[in-house]
Design a protein around this motif. Structure first.
Motif, PDB file in Angstrom:
ATOM      1  N   PHE A  11       0.829  -1.197   0.000  1.00 21.26           N
ATOM      2  CA  PHE A  11       0.000   0.000   0.000  1.00 21.26           C
ATOM      3  C   PHE A  11       0.867   1.251   0.000  1.00 21.26           C
ATOM      4  O   PHE A  11       0.652   2.172  -0.794  1.00 21.26           O
ATOM      5  CB  PHE A  11      -0.917   0.012   1.232  1.00 21.26           C
ATOM      6  N   ARG A  12       1.861   1.291   0.887  1.00 22.27           N
ATOM      7  CA  ARG A  12       2.703   2.498   0.995  1.00 22.27           C
ATOM      8  C   ARG A  12       3.535   2.717  -0.254  1.00 22.27           C
ATOM      9  O   ARG A  12       3.701   3.850  -0.706  1.00 22.27           O
ATOM     10  CB  ARG A  12       3.623   2.378   2.222  1.00 22.27           C
ATOM     11  N   GLU A  13       4.031   1.644  -0.848  1.00 23.09           N
ATOM     12  CA  GLU A  13       4.939   1.782  -1.981  1.00 23.09           C
ATOM     13  C   GLU A  13       4.229   1.929  -3.320  1.00 23.09           C
ATOM     14  O   GLU A  13       4.781   2.515  -4.251  1.00 23.09           O
ATOM     15  CB  GLU A  13       5.885   0.576  -2.041  1.00 23.09           C
ATOM     16  N   GLU A  14       2.989   1.408  -3.419  1.00 24.12           N
ATOM     17  CA  GLU A  14       2.295   1.431  -4.706  1.00 24.12           C
ATOM     18  C   GLU A  14       0.974   2.186  -4.652  1.00 24.12           C
ATOM     19  O   GLU A  14       0.816   3.229  -5.281  1.00 24.12           O
ATOM     20  CB  GLU A  14       2.058  -0.006  -5.200  1.00 24.12           C
ATOM     21  N   ASP A  15       0.011   1.657  -3.888  1.00 20.24           N
ATOM     22  CA  ASP A  15      -1.343   2.225  -3.895  1.00 20.24           C
ATOM     23  C   ASP A  15      -1.364   3.655  -3.358  1.00 20.24           C
ATOM     24  O   ASP A  15      -2.074   4.514  -3.894  1.00 20.24           O
ATOM     25  CB  ASP A  15      -2.281   1.340  -3.073  1.00 20.24           C
ATOM     26  N   PHE A  16      -0.611   3.928  -2.297  1.00 22.24           N
ATOM     27  CA  PHE A  16      -0.582   5.280  -1.734  1.00 22.24           C
ATOM     28  C   PHE A  16      -0.065   6.283  -2.758  1.00 22.24           C
ATOM     29  O   PHE A  16      -0.637   7.370  -2.924  1.00 22.24           O
ATOM     30  CB  PHE A  16       0.297   5.315  -0.480  1.00 22.24           C
ATOM     31  N   ASN A  17       0.991   5.928  -3.449  1.00 22.61           N
ATOM     32  CA  ASN A  17       1.576   6.849  -4.425  1.00 22.61           C
ATOM     33  C   ASN A  17       0.622   7.143  -5.567  1.00 22.61           C
ATOM     34  O   ASN A  17       0.642   8.237  -6.141  1.00 22.61           O
ATOM     35  CB  ASN A  17       2.882   6.271  -4.974  1.00 22.61           C
ATOM     36  N   GLU A  18      -0.245   6.167  -5.895  1.00 26.00           N
ATOM     37  CA  GLU A  18      -1.220   6.382  -6.968  1.00 26.00           C
ATOM     38  C   GLU A  18      -2.198   7.501  -6.611  1.00 26.00           C
ATOM     39  O   GLU A  18      -2.684   8.225  -7.486  1.00 26.00           O
ATOM     40  CB  GLU A  18      -1.979   5.084  -7.242  1.00 26.00           C
ATOM     41  N   HIS A  19      -2.505   7.629  -5.309  1.00 22.90           N
ATOM     42  CA  HIS A  19      -3.452   8.654  -4.863  1.00 22.90           C
ATOM     43  C   HIS A  19      -2.789   9.628  -3.881  1.00 22.90           C
ATOM     44  O   HIS A  19      -3.438  10.133  -2.968  1.00 22.90           O
ATOM     45  CB  HIS A  19      -4.654   7.995  -4.186  1.00 22.90           C
ATOM     46  N   LYS A  20      -1.528   9.896  -4.090  1.00 23.08           N
ATOM     47  CA  LYS A  20      -0.750  10.699  -3.141  1.00 23.08           C
ATOM     48  C   LYS A  20      -1.354  12.087  -2.926  1.00 23.08           C
ATOM     49  O   LYS A  20      -1.442  12.579  -1.798  1.00 23.08           O
ATOM     50  CB  LYS A  20       0.693  10.833  -3.631  1.00 23.08           C
ATOM     51  N   GLU A  21      -1.791  12.732  -3.992  1.00 23.94           N
ATOM     52  CA  GLU A  21      -2.376  14.068  -3.876  1.00 23.94           C
ATOM     53  C   GLU A  21      -3.675  14.028  -3.074  1.00 23.94           C
ATOM     54  O   GLU A  21      -3.962  14.947  -2.300  1.00 23.94           O
ATOM     55  CB  GLU A  21      -2.622  14.665  -5.259  1.00 23.94           C
ATOM     56  N   LEU A  22      -4.455  12.965  -3.266  1.00 26.12           N
ATOM     57  CA  LEU A  22      -5.705  12.828  -2.517  1.00 26.12           C
ATOM     58  C   LEU A  22      -5.414  12.714  -1.024  1.00 26.12           C
ATOM     59  O   LEU A  22      -6.036  13.393  -0.207  1.00 26.12           O
ATOM     60  CB  LEU A  22      -6.473  11.592  -2.992  1.00 26.12           C
ATOM     61  N   TYR A  23      -4.471  11.849  -0.646  1.00 25.22           N
ATOM     62  CA  TYR A  23      -4.135  11.682   0.773  1.00 25.22           C
ATOM     63  C   TYR A  23      -3.591  12.975   1.366  1.00 25.22           C
ATOM     64  O   TYR A  23      -3.868  13.313   2.517  1.00 25.22           O
ATOM     65  CB  TYR A  23      -3.132  10.542   0.951  1.00 25.22           C
ATOM     66  N   GLU A  24      -2.833  13.716   0.574  1.00 26.16           N
ATOM     67  CA  GLU A  24      -2.308  15.002   1.042  1.00 26.16           C
ATOM     68  C   GLU A  24      -3.442  15.965   1.345  1.00 26.16           C
ATOM     69  O   GLU A  24      -3.423  16.687   2.344  1.00 26.16           O
ATOM     70  CB  GLU A  24      -1.385  15.590  -0.027  1.00 26.16           C
ATOM     71  N   SER A  25      -4.482  15.945   0.512  1.00 22.68           N
ATOM     72  CA  SER A  25      -5.622  16.846   0.714  1.00 22.68           C
ATOM     73  C   SER A  25      -6.455  16.454   1.927  1.00 22.68           C
ATOM     74  O   SER A  25      -7.221  17.271   2.454  1.00 22.68           O
ATOM     75  CB  SER A  25      -6.506  16.857  -0.535  1.00 22.68           C
ATOM     76  N   LEU A  26      -6.322  15.191   2.373  1.00 29.57           N
ATOM     77  CA  LEU A  26      -7.127  14.696   3.488  1.00 29.57           C
ATOM     78  C   LEU A  26      -6.412  14.808   4.837  1.00 29.57           C
ATOM     79  O   LEU A  26      -6.994  14.424   5.859  1.00 29.57           O
ATOM     80  CB  LEU A  26      -7.488  13.217   3.247  1.00 29.57           C
ATOM     81  N   LYS A  27      -5.195  15.322   4.850  1.00 28.89           N
ATOM     82  CA  LYS A  27      -4.400  15.228   6.075  1.00 28.89           C
ATOM     83  C   LYS A  27      -4.961  16.041   7.238  1.00 28.89           C
ATOM     84  O   LYS A  27      -4.710  15.704   8.403  1.00 28.89           O
ATOM     85  CB  LYS A  27      -2.956  15.645   5.808  1.00 28.89           C
ATOM     86  N   LYS A  28      -5.741  17.090   6.971  1.00 28.94           N
ATOM     87  CA  LYS A  28      -6.226  17.930   8.067  1.00 28.94           C
ATOM     88  C   LYS A  28      -7.743  17.961   8.210  1.00 28.94           C
ATOM     89  O   LYS A  28      -8.262  18.521   9.181  1.00 28.94           O
ATOM     90  CB  LYS A  28      -5.709  19.362   7.905  1.00 28.94           C
ATOM     91  N   HIS A  29      -8.456  17.416   7.253  1.00 26.37           N
ATOM     92  CA  HIS A  29      -9.918  17.444   7.364  1.00 26.37           C
ATOM     93  C   HIS A  29     -10.537  16.357   6.494  1.00 26.37           C
ATOM     94  O   HIS A  29      -9.888  15.816   5.610  1.00 26.37           O
ATOM     95  CB  HIS A  29     -10.468  18.813   6.947  1.00 26.37           C
ATOM     96  N   GLN A  30     -11.793  16.050   6.793  1.00 22.54           N
ATOM     97  CA  GLN A  30     -12.547  15.106   5.969  1.00 22.54           C
ATOM     98  C   GLN A  30     -13.886  15.726   5.585  1.00 22.54           C
ATOM     99  O   GLN A  30     -14.496  16.451   6.370  1.00 22.54           O
ATOM    100  CB  GLN A  30     -12.781  13.791   6.712  1.00 22.54           C
ATOM    101  N   GLU A  31     -14.326  15.442   4.384  1.00 21.22           N
ATOM    102  CA  GLU A  31     -15.617  15.926   3.900  1.00 21.22           C
ATOM    103  C   GLU A  31     -16.362  14.795   3.192  1.00 21.22           C
ATOM    104  O   GLU A  31     -16.683  14.895   2.003  1.00 21.22           O
ATOM    105  CB  GLU A  31     -15.438  17.125   2.964  1.00 21.22           C
ATOM    106  N   PRO A  32     -16.648  13.696   3.892  1.00 21.85           N
ATOM    107  CA  PRO A  32     -17.377  12.600   3.249  1.00 21.85           C
ATOM    108  C   PRO A  32     -18.788  13.027   2.876  1.00 21.85           C
ATOM    109  O   PRO A  32     -19.406  13.815   3.589  1.00 21.85           O
ATOM    110  CB  PRO A  32     -17.381  11.511   4.326  1.00 21.85           C
ATOM    111  N   HIS A  33     -19.270  12.507   1.770  1.00 19.41           N
ATOM    112  CA  HIS A  33     -20.622  12.877   1.329  1.00 19.41           C
ATOM    113  C   HIS A  33     -21.680  11.878   1.794  1.00 19.41           C
ATOM    114  O   HIS A  33     -22.869  12.172   1.769  1.00 19.41           O
ATOM    115  CB  HIS A  33     -20.682  13.010  -0.192  1.00 19.41           C
ATOM    116  N   THR A  34     -21.238  10.682   2.219  1.00 20.79           N
ATOM    117  CA  THR A  34     -22.197   9.626   2.532  1.00 20.79           C
ATOM    118  C   THR A  34     -21.824   8.892   3.815  1.00 20.79           C
ATOM    119  O   THR A  34     -20.655   8.552   4.022  1.00 20.79           O
ATOM    120  CB  THR A  34     -22.262   8.604   1.375  1.00 20.79           C
TER     121      THR A  34
END
Length: 218
Positions: A11-34
Motif C-alpha cells: 500500500f505504501r509503496e504502490e497504492d498510496f503513491n497512486e493517490h498521493k495528492e488525494l491523501y495530502e488533501s485529506l491530512k487535516k480534514h474530511q468531507e465525506p458525502h455519505t
C-alpha cells in the motif's frame, strides 16, 4: 499476519503513491458525502462495493448493520448502545453528511443468530445483548410464517434493513433534514455470491437491483 504486513508495504509503496495528492488533501480534514451503516462481516468491503475513494464514506460497522432507536435528549445518555448513535450524530451534526445508506447483506450471521438456541451464545453475552435489537424484526418475519429456512433468512435480512431505516427516522436530526430535502436515505441489500446490490424503495416498500433501476431511468 505475514500477508497483512506485506499488504501494508505494498500500500505504501504502490497504492498510496497512486493517490498521493488525494491523501495530502485529506491530512487535516474530511468531507465525506455519505454515511454508510453496514455489517462487520469481513465479506462486506464498503469502498470496494461502492467503488469509492478514501474520504468519500463515513462508515459505521456493527453486527447486523443495526440502528438503535433514538432514546431522546434526556434518556440513555449514559446507557444503551451509544457507539452507533454517537457516530450518526457526528456524521450529521458535525460533518453535515448528505446521504445515508443502511447496507445489509446475504448470509448475515446476526440475522440468523436470533433463531439459534440460547445455549449457542452462552459464551457471548455481549452478542446476545446486541442482537436483542433484532427481536422486533424476528416478530415481523414470524408473523409471515415463511415455509422454509431459506425464505425466513431472506425475509429476515431484508426486513431488517427496512426496520433499521424506521429506527433511523426516529432521530430528530435525521427526520428534520430528510423532510427538508437536505438528506437522502437509502437501504441496500448486498448479495455476496453475485455482487448484486438491491435498493429499497421506501414508498413502494420493495427491493430492486440497482442495475434494474438504472435501466428503468434511462
Amino acid at each position: 499476519m505475514k500477508e497483512l504486513f506485506q499488504g501494508a508495504v505494498k500500500f505504501r509503496e504502490e497504492d498510496f503513491n497512486e493517490h498521493k495528492e488525494l491523501y495530502e488533501s485529506l491530512k487535516k480534514h474530511q468531507e465525506p458525502h455519505t454515511l454508510l451503516i453496514t455489517c462487520t462481516d469481513s465479506r462486506v468491503v464498503p469502498n470496494l462495493i461502492t467503488n469509492s475513494l478514501p474520504g468519500d464514506l463515513f462508515v459505521i460497522r456493527n453486527m447486523g448493520n443495526l440502528v438503535p432507536p433514538y432514546l431522546g435528549k434526556n434518556k440513555g445518555i449514559r446507557d444503551g448502545y451509544l457507539a452507533t448513535t454517537s457516530a450518526i450524530e457526528y456524521a450529521l451534526s458535525i460533518l453535515n453528511i448528505k446521504n445515508i445508506i443502511i447496507c445489509g447483506h446475504s448470509d448475515c450471521g446476526a440475522c440468523s443468530a436470533v433463531y439459534e438456541p440460547p445455549e449457542k451464545l452462552e459464551n457471548a453475552p455481549y452478542v446476545q445483548k446486541w442482537i436483542e435489537l433484532l427481536e422486533p424484526v424476528k416478530q415481523k418475519v414470524d408473523a409471515l410464517k415463511p415455509n422454509s429456512k431459506a425464505k425466513r433468512t431472506w425475509l429476515m435480512e431484508q426486513m431488517n434493513i427496512e426496520h433499521q431505516l424506521e429506527n433511523l427516522m426516529t432521530y430528530p436530526f435525521v427526520e428534520e433534514r430528510f423532510d427538508k430535502g437536505e438528506l437522502n436515505v437509502y437501504g441496500w441489500y448486498y448479495i455476496i455470491e453475485t455482487g448484486e446490490i438491491l435498493n429499497y424503495n421506501m414508498i413502494k416498500r420493495e427491493f430492486k437491483t440497482i442495475n434494474q433501476i438504472k435501466k428503468e431511468n434511462v
